[in-house]
Scaffold this motif. Structure first.
Motif, PDB file in Angstrom:
ATOM      1  N   GLU A 126       0.621  -1.172   0.104  1.00 44.12           N
ATOM      2  CA  GLU A 126       0.051   0.072   0.203  1.00 44.12           C
ATOM      3  C   GLU A 126       1.121   1.309   0.026  1.00 44.12           C
ATOM      4  N   VAL A 127       2.261   1.518   0.267  1.00 43.43           N
ATOM      5  CA  VAL A 127       2.693   2.582   1.086  1.00 43.43           C
ATOM      6  C   VAL A 127       4.032   2.335   0.205  1.00 43.43           C
ATOM      7  N   SER A 158       5.503 -12.828  12.514  1.00 39.93           N
ATOM      8  CA  SER A 158       5.612 -13.235  13.498  1.00 39.93           C
ATOM      9  C   SER A 158       3.951 -12.811  13.728  1.00 39.93           C
ATOM     10  N   ASP A 208       1.865 -10.792  15.590  1.00 42.80           N
ATOM     11  CA  ASP A 208       1.290  -9.966  16.222  1.00 42.80           C
ATOM     12  C   ASP A 208       0.961  -8.834  15.256  1.00 42.80           C
ATOM     13  N   THR A 209       0.238  -8.552  14.561  1.00 36.77           N
ATOM     14  CA  THR A 209       0.994  -7.853  13.166  1.00 36.77           C
ATOM     15  C   THR A 209      -0.182  -6.818  12.925  1.00 36.77           C
ATOM     16  N   SER A 210      -1.360  -7.700  13.037  1.00 35.73           N
ATOM     17  CA  SER A 210      -2.440  -6.958  12.385  1.00 35.73           C
ATOM     18  C   SER A 210      -2.742  -5.772  12.353  1.00 35.73           C
ATOM     19  N   TYR A 211      -1.919  -4.201  13.187  1.00 35.47           N
ATOM     20  CA  TYR A 211      -2.209  -3.243  13.703  1.00 35.47           C
ATOM     21  C   TYR A 211      -1.684  -3.061  11.353  1.00 35.47           C
ATOM     22  N   ILE A 212      -0.999  -3.468  10.996  1.00 35.64           N
ATOM     23  CA  ILE A 212      -0.469  -3.009   9.846  1.00 35.64           C
ATOM     24  C   ILE A 212      -0.104  -4.125   8.985  1.00 35.64           C
ATOM     25  N   HIS A 239      -2.701  -6.084   6.911  1.00 29.42           N
ATOM     26  CA  HIS A 239      -4.178  -5.757   6.284  1.00 29.42           C
ATOM     27  C   HIS A 239      -4.320  -7.254   5.419  1.00 29.42           C
ATOM     28  N   ASN A 264      -1.223   8.515   8.025  1.00 26.66           N
ATOM     29  CA  ASN A 264      -0.606   6.944   8.014  1.00 26.66           C
ATOM     30  C   ASN A 264      -0.423   5.385   8.527  1.00 26.66           C
ATOM     31  N   HIS A 301       5.658  -2.901  20.858  1.00 26.52           N
ATOM     32  CA  HIS A 301       6.009  -3.371  19.186  1.00 26.52           C
ATOM     33  C   HIS A 301       6.010  -5.061  18.353  1.00 26.52           C
ATOM     34  N   PHE A 302       5.589  -5.934  17.711  1.00 27.14           N
ATOM     35  CA  PHE A 302       5.499  -6.440  17.047  1.00 27.14           C
ATOM     36  C   PHE A 302       7.145  -7.258  16.976  1.00 27.14           C
ATOM     37  N   THR A 309       2.029   1.604  19.626  1.00 24.94           N
ATOM     38  CA  THR A 309       2.438   2.171  17.871  1.00 24.94           C
ATOM     39  C   THR A 309       0.801   2.243  18.201  1.00 24.94           C
ATOM     40  N   GLU A 310      -0.766   1.630  18.440  1.00 21.43           N
ATOM     41  CA  GLU A 310      -1.698   1.817  18.407  1.00 21.43           C
ATOM     42  C   GLU A 310      -2.173   3.055  19.674  1.00 21.43           C
ATOM     43  N   ARG A 362     -12.677   4.128   5.580  1.00 27.86           N
ATOM     44  CA  ARG A 362     -11.204   4.303   5.214  1.00 27.86           C
ATOM     45  C   ARG A 362     -10.670   3.649   3.779  1.00 27.86           C
ATOM     46  N   ASN A 400      -4.427   4.447   8.773  1.00 26.20           N
ATOM     47  CA  ASN A 400      -4.510   3.147   8.602  1.00 26.20           C
ATOM     48  C   ASN A 400      -5.759   2.970  10.254  1.00 26.20           C
ATOM     49  N   TYR A 401      -5.742   1.716  10.376  1.00 29.17           N
ATOM     50  CA  TYR A 401      -6.462   1.080  11.210  1.00 29.17           C
ATOM     51  C   TYR A 401      -6.461   0.912  12.024  1.00 29.17           C
ATOM     52  N   CYS A 402      -6.117   0.230  13.094  1.00 30.95           N
ATOM     53  CA  CYS A 402      -5.939  -1.233  14.262  1.00 30.95           C
ATOM     54  C   CYS A 402      -6.932  -1.784  14.833  1.00 30.95           C
ATOM     55  N   HIS A 403      -6.735  -2.138  15.201  1.00 29.46           N
ATOM     56  CA  HIS A 403      -7.822  -3.654  16.304  1.00 29.46           C
ATOM     57  C   HIS A 403      -7.750  -3.199  17.822  1.00 29.46           C
TER      58      HIS A 403
END
Lengths: 474, 474
Positions: free
Chosen positions: A105-106, A316, A318-322, A324, B77, B177-178, B234-235, B416, B428-431
């Motif tokens: 995306e970026v 890994s 634990d990366t759902s924030y980045i 997608h 983003n 962070h991951f 991060t979030e 988004r 951007n978005y996160c959970h």
């Protein structure tokens, strides 16, 4: 805004002037200055208050003046150098557009460029189901290769850690790069479990000694898992015989990595492809375009034979924030990386490769091999110069034999130091079994025979001056 | 030569135009294109034959056109962005003068700049006997911190490896962070030995839960060795309370690392210095100027309280070809690094810091905190916008509450995505525990309130369009 335009325009003038100066034979390669002297000359201190742009431009001019001219034809000191204009333009654009390679995306264009380069490189390695990733340096490619090997062969180690694995051992030649030692430290293998295997008199690993070392390790109850071969050693430019190592790796179910950080780019040349015989059966390969392809630092790639291993070994969860799950997520390069933010190192190489084509790069590389032969012949024909080892590829090791009978190591160290301080040429040295060796590196394809001649003239002039001085003293 | 001058001049024009375009409100932040479409539009293939410069310049123009405009004021983003001109000039000069930071000899000015920056940074951390090193990214700083901690506390591990150590455990918050997970994998700790500790509703680590987790680990016979606190998650942008963690680390003889990859630069601001209370008693600190100081990627620093630990943990002994024992060798930065070739990331930061001064950076950072409060107030005052967590620092988490009663997660994801595809704004978005959250990041100090207003206008316009479309469908 106008201010910005002016500052940019002045910077562009400075850049243009600097590039022009590299072709001026009167330009010194180095303004030698010891740290204390430099500190007193340059206002390094960062303060509470700022500085206007005109002062900044002066700092830039000073920086360039006081820096080593690695684009000079008399810079022969390290395994990088030369000025590659298409790549330099790419580096400017990378800095300007400043993005990170973690998601498509970026970094859409840069991502597809990285993928195309990996595809192209694997047409040379013949990793037909391979993959690869840009990393942060040659050392980093060896580190990531070792982690990938460990996690592939011992998948439970990723979760459980090395404390739950047997004692693993890795094998490299005693002339391999120190980054393997640093990797053994970093990944928790332990430096004593990196076994340094003897080399022959060309500096290539002895496969018999390797087999013996592996057997000895097995007898100690350890588990040999990794062989790190070298394609172009740092000092002698030796290429380990991959085809001999493949059956050893297979027999013991070990990962075979080939470190081409220095010599890897030569794989493009049909004339020198034989140095890589067996590469298609290796598990991974380090290819470092910032060396022999003259790309500005950093540009380093790790290629793997099996496309699935990088993601398996390095991802890994634990990366759902980045990362997608969307239409382009299969193109995200981040999950197969240890990095999060990752600089765009693909554009500069892509532009250079597009400009030169394979053919251009092959011509450049062949020219360098020919120059190494030429430099070797100069040494062989000179009564006071002596080769320190056979020239195999692009490293030419030699020394001056002092007429006075002075100790050669000290004498050559003195010549080299004096040459560096003069700013006339920069060349480095290393320690070979037969003594201190001046290591002439051929990697700047803009060099011609006359530049080599000039280098030796400079070296011999310093030698003569030192000899005369010592005679005067006596 | 003339050809080169022309190519450079054209490239400089392109650069100037690009910078100008960032201030044009009509400039899209993104030319959205899926990979297959992009592949058919751009000639990615590298071939045997080369390409002339005019084609290369066209590729450069296309590259910039198709790239995400991370310097745009509607690029919100990721944790990097903005255009920092002094730093950009530095990056141009770094590319041009292309050297490696391993020895003082080949990077004299850049080496002293790196040392000055580390000194300056440690005036903020108050590591009065500290040191530091530039690394290859925020993730890499966490990795190297973990290796340094391990080798410092278990010096025999460097040689013998982790198979000869007890099972070690490391502790971070569940919102860390991951890169800690990737580091646990890389260094042979094992990801299951990285313990994720619960956070409070602000996203800060619970020190009581931490102590319990450490005790539980001890009861399992493991050896807790590392606490990784976060200064700016991060979030949510949460800062763990370092002062609370210091006594925990001391009690159990553990290494305390603070990951300021995102929020670390805020330590410069007296207004926000309290977020770092206790930092002077941490063992190491990640500070990532490519985020909040708007330096082009990569610019990441690991600071350590005890000057000796980096070299102890990271040096190796097979480096005589490069690290010579001479007058300036104590200034060689290589021995305290895992890298060999190391890019000059100091110049760009040094120039920016020299230009802005501490005062300029403090003003920039304070402005961003104020903007985050402003964005928060916009959300609070809008009937259909909802904060997803309290705004603590520079991350503003929110969502749109659909009038239709549609599911908020899906709806906001759609907004988004549609916004990104429109090229009007990128966010951007996160959970978060309460659902999908739009994460607005304030880090470009050139932003003004009107840019924030514009962002929300864009977001709400997309929301309305989607709502209208779904009404039409019904």
């Amino acid at each position: 805004m106008e201010d910005h335009r002016k500052v940019l325009a002045e910077t562009f003038d400075i850049i243009q002037e600097y590039i022009d100066s590299l072709n001026n034979p009167a330009q010194k390669v180095n303004e030698f200055m010891l740290p204390e002297a430099l500190k007193s000359r340059f206002d390094f201190e960062l303060r509470a208050n700022g500085t206007p742009y005109n002062a900044l431009l002066d700092f830039i001019r000073q920086y360039l003046h006081l820096s080593v001219k690695t684009g000079s034809k008399q810079y022969l000191n390290q395994l990088f150098g030369g000025l590659n204009l298409p790549a330099l333009l790419g580096e400017f654009i990378t800095s300007l557009s400043n993005t990170s390679m973690y998601t498509y995306e970026v970094a859409p264009v840069a991502t597809l460029m990285e993928m195309e380069i990996v595809r192209k490189m694997n047409s040379f390695t013949r990793f037909t189901h391979g993959d690869g990733t840009f990393l942060t340096g040659g050392s980093n490619t060896n580190l990531v290769a070792m982690i990938t090997a460990r996690n592939h062969l011992f998948p439970e180690g990723k979760e459980k850690g090395m404390a739950h694995l047997p004692t693993l051992t890795a094998f490299v030649s005693e002339r391999s790069h120190f980054s393997f030692t640093k990797a053994a430290n970093a990944i928790g293998l332990g430096t004593q479990n990196l076994k340094k295997v003897a080399v022959d008199n060309h500096g290539k690993i002895c496969s018999r000694a390797l087999t013996e070392a592996i057997e000895a390790s097995l007898n100690r109850g350890e588990v040999p898992f990794f062989i790190g071969a070298t394609c172009g050693t740092t000092e002698m430019g030796a290429f380990d015989n991959l085809a001999e190592l493949v059956p050893v790796a297979r027999r013991y179910n070990m990962w075979l990595h080939a470190d081409g950080s220095w010599g890897g780019s030569a794989i493009m040349s049909p004339n020198w492809r034989h140095l890589f015989n067996g590469i298609e059966q290796c598990d991974s390969f380090s290819w470092n375009p910032h060396k022999l392809m003259n790309i500005p630092l950093i540009c380093s790639v790790l290629l793997v034979k099996d496309a699935s291993v990088l993601r398996e070994a390095l991802s890994s969860d634990d990366t759902s924030y980045i990362y997608h799950n969307d239409d382009s997520s299969q193109y995200d390069l981040g999950p197969k990386s240890l990095q999060c933010g990752k600089r765009v190192d693909s554009l500069k190489l892509w532009l250079a490769w597009k400009y030169f084509g394979d053919e251009g790069y092959v011509a450049r590389i062949n020219h360098l091999f020919a120059l190494a032969q030429y430099a070797t012949s100069v040494i062989e024909q000179h009564p006071r110069l002596e080769l320190m080892c056979p020239t195999q590829t692009l490293n030419v090791n030699f020394r001056y034999v002092p007429a006075s009978g002075d100790e050669a190591d000290k004498f050559n160290h003195k010549i080299r130091q004096s040459l560096v301080e003069s700013g006339k040429s920069m060349v480095n040295y290393c320690h070979l079994p037969n003594g201190l060796s001046i290591r002439l590196i051929l990697l700047n394809p803009d060099l011609e025979k006359s530049d080599i001649d000039r280098f030796f003239r400079n070296y011999l002039t310093e030698a003569k001056m030192i000899e005369e001085k010592s005679v005067t003293k006596v």
